[in-house]
Write a protein that holds these residues in place. Structure first.
Motif, PDB file in Angstrom:
ATOM      1  N   LEU A 185     -15.375  12.375  -2.471  1.00 48.28           N
ATOM      2  CA  LEU A 185     -15.313  14.007  -3.082  1.00 48.28           C
ATOM      3  C   LEU A 185     -15.809  13.738  -4.569  1.00 48.28           C
ATOM      4  CD1 LEU A 185     -12.443  15.591  -1.301  1.00 48.28           C
ATOM      5  CD2 LEU A 185     -14.833  16.174  -1.122  1.00 48.28           C
ATOM      6  N   ALA A 186     -15.087  12.925  -5.178  1.00 47.31           N
ATOM      7  CA  ALA A 186     -15.055  12.774  -6.568  1.00 47.31           C
ATOM      8  C   ALA A 186     -16.685  12.514  -7.134  1.00 47.31           C
ATOM      9  CB  ALA A 186     -14.107  11.584  -7.284  1.00 47.31           C
ATOM     10  N   LYS A 187     -17.132  11.609  -6.483  1.00 45.12           N
ATOM     11  CA  LYS A 187     -18.501  10.682  -6.533  1.00 45.12           C
ATOM     12  C   LYS A 187     -19.528  12.294  -6.264  1.00 45.12           C
ATOM     13  CE  LYS A 187     -17.288   6.155  -5.790  1.00 45.12           C
ATOM     14  NZ  LYS A 187     -17.397   4.744  -4.909  1.00 45.12           N
ATOM     15  N   TYR A 188     -19.082  12.897  -5.220  1.00 40.28           N
ATOM     16  CA  TYR A 188     -20.061  14.024  -4.820  1.00 40.28           C
ATOM     17  C   TYR A 188     -20.296  14.948  -5.849  1.00 40.28           C
ATOM     18  CZ  TYR A 188     -22.267  17.546  -2.132  1.00 40.28           C
ATOM     19  OH  TYR A 188     -23.308  18.162  -1.524  1.00 40.28           O
ATOM     20  N   ILE A 189     -19.007  15.327  -6.521  1.00 41.60           N
ATOM     21  CA  ILE A 189     -19.185  16.316  -7.504  1.00 41.60           C
ATOM     22  C   ILE A 189     -19.562  15.986  -8.878  1.00 41.60           C
ATOM     23  CG2 ILE A 189     -17.471  17.707  -9.024  1.00 41.60           C
ATOM     24  CD1 ILE A 189     -17.597  18.541  -6.059  1.00 41.60           C
ATOM     25  N   ALA A 190     -19.515  14.519  -9.009  1.00 44.16           N
ATOM     26  CA  ALA A 190     -20.124  14.004 -10.283  1.00 44.16           C
ATOM     27  C   ALA A 190     -21.536  13.939 -10.096  1.00 44.16           C
ATOM     28  CB  ALA A 190     -19.530  12.639 -10.526  1.00 44.16           C
TER      29      ALA A 190
END
Length: 403
Positions: free
Chosen positions: A50-55
């Motif tokens: 999720l973090a990498k996707y939002i980033a």
């Protein structure tokens, strides 16, 4: 000193590894006037994706910490981006509250997006990203089991390609209800799974078919030897963290016994996983490794609480931890070209006071050092911007370009 080596080993990170934020750059330098957001997340597969996707959608920088473990070097790594805000993905069990204290001490704005488990965290992240970051997803959703790292990785790649919403599900999840709560109505849904989570996925598909007439695509990910090896390695790493935390934790006898039994079960599962791997049964090895990781995560959570309890009552341990954090922060500031010579003599005095057991003096020095460090960081932090790179050649906050 031996206690320093012990602390470094506990966290699995040596001070000599600092400066990660300055490496791997390939575009133009960041503008000092640009806004910087850092996403702090654990290495749990679901939260990390999720973090990498939002980033990927916003240009934020991602900093990862071991699940359930506070590592002072991580705070220094975040400092190296001179962030205007830090978004934490995951609850305090995943990303310890100590990080919040560290960052607020540096006057960095912090907020945490989380739920009671990875499924609740998923909903919180998508909801906050939509409202606070003004992200808009197209008419696609990608659903994956929240405990299946291989499926999560595939879902992440597909979500990037279609710019869809990532939804985690298990056997009891109602994806239609979640999409309603998020106010999304995708016309295309992709459900990703591996043979290990096929049973739970069938129940998710049944709910989708009952609750919607949308087009649903099923993607079964074949488990390879490399996937099984990665899962085993991750589980072993979790076990190692739990063991190191347990050795330094203050736990009730019942809690300690529970952690030891849980770790013993993880070891047994890992042994079976390696046997299956050697027999070419990659799916079985992968499933056993996932189960071992789940057991180890529970052990890490309990042991971490015990470690933090000891930290609160053991003045020497707390001061040594603070010293490690300060040294990591000074090292990263020095690498950015910030003059820290005025603080170093105080640090030497602090180290000596701790060594001699003069905790009253050590606490006084610690307070003085933290004040001086905060003041220096506030005035000089923009020097870090000369060493970082924004995703789109200087403008932060935009979607990454496709490779």
């Amino acid at each position: 000193m031996m206690w320093k080596k012990g602390i470094a080993l506990l966290f699995g990170v040596m001070l000599m590894t600092m400066g990660l934020a300055f490496s791997g750059v390939s575009a133009a330098s960041a503008s000092q006037g640009s806004s910087v957001t850092v996403i702090l997340v654990s290495d749990n597969a679901a939260d990390s994706a999720l973090a990498k996707y939002i980033a990927n959608l916003t240009g934020a920088f991602v900093v990862t910490t071991p699940w359930g473990v506070y590592t002072p070097n991580v705070t220094a790594e975040i400092m190296a981006y001179a962030p205007d805000q830090v978004i934490i993905i995951g609850g305090p069990a995943a990303v310890p509250e100590q990080y919040v204290s560290d960052l607020k001490e540096l006057n960095i704005t912090v907020e945490r997006w989380w739920g009671k488990n990875r499924y609740g965290t998923d909903v919180a992240v998508i909801g906050n990203a939509t409202v606070k970051l003004h992200l808009k997803f197209n008419g696609s959703a990608v659903i994956a089991p929240g405990n299946d790292s291989a499926a999560i990785m595939e879902a992440f790649m597909k979500a990037i390609k279609c710019h869809g919403v990532i939804i985690y599900a298990n056997a009891t999840t109602d994806p239609v209800r979640i999409m309603g709560r998020l106010r999304i109505r995708p016309s295309n849904i992709t459900v990703v799974y591996t043979p290990v989570t096929k049973g739970a996925t069938i129940r998710v598909l049944e709910r989708l078919q009952l609750g919607s007439s949308m087009r649903v695509e099923k993607v079964s990910v074949n488990v390879t030897r490399e996937m099984a090896l990665d899962a085993i390695a991750t589980a072993k790493e979790r076990v190692a963290y739990a063991e190191k935390l347990l050795a330094n934790a203050t736990l009730k006898p019942r809690e300690k016994l529970m952690v030891e039994k849980t770790l013993n079960e993880s070891e047994k599962l890992l042994q079976r996983a390696e046997e299956a791997l050697n027999n070419g049964q990659y799916g079985k090895a992968y499933g056993l490794a996932i189960a071992a990781e789940a057991h180890a995560d529970f052990a890490v959570r309990i042991a971490s609480e015990g470690w933090q309890a000891r930290l609160r009552v053991d003045p020497g341990m707390g001061l040594r931890m603070g010293l490690v954090r300060i040294e990591a922060q000074l090292m990263i500031m020095q690498k950015a070209g910030i003059n820290v010579t005025q603080i170093k003599p105080l640090v030497e005095k602090l180290e000596e006071a701790i060594k001699e057991g003069n905790y009253g003096l050590a606490r006084s020095l610690m307070k003085q050092i933290r004040f001086e460090l905060m003041k220096l960081y506030a005035t000089e932090k923009l020097k870090f911007r000369d060493h970082i790179v924004f995703p789109l050649g200087g403008k932060h906050g935009n979607k990454h370009e496709k490779p």
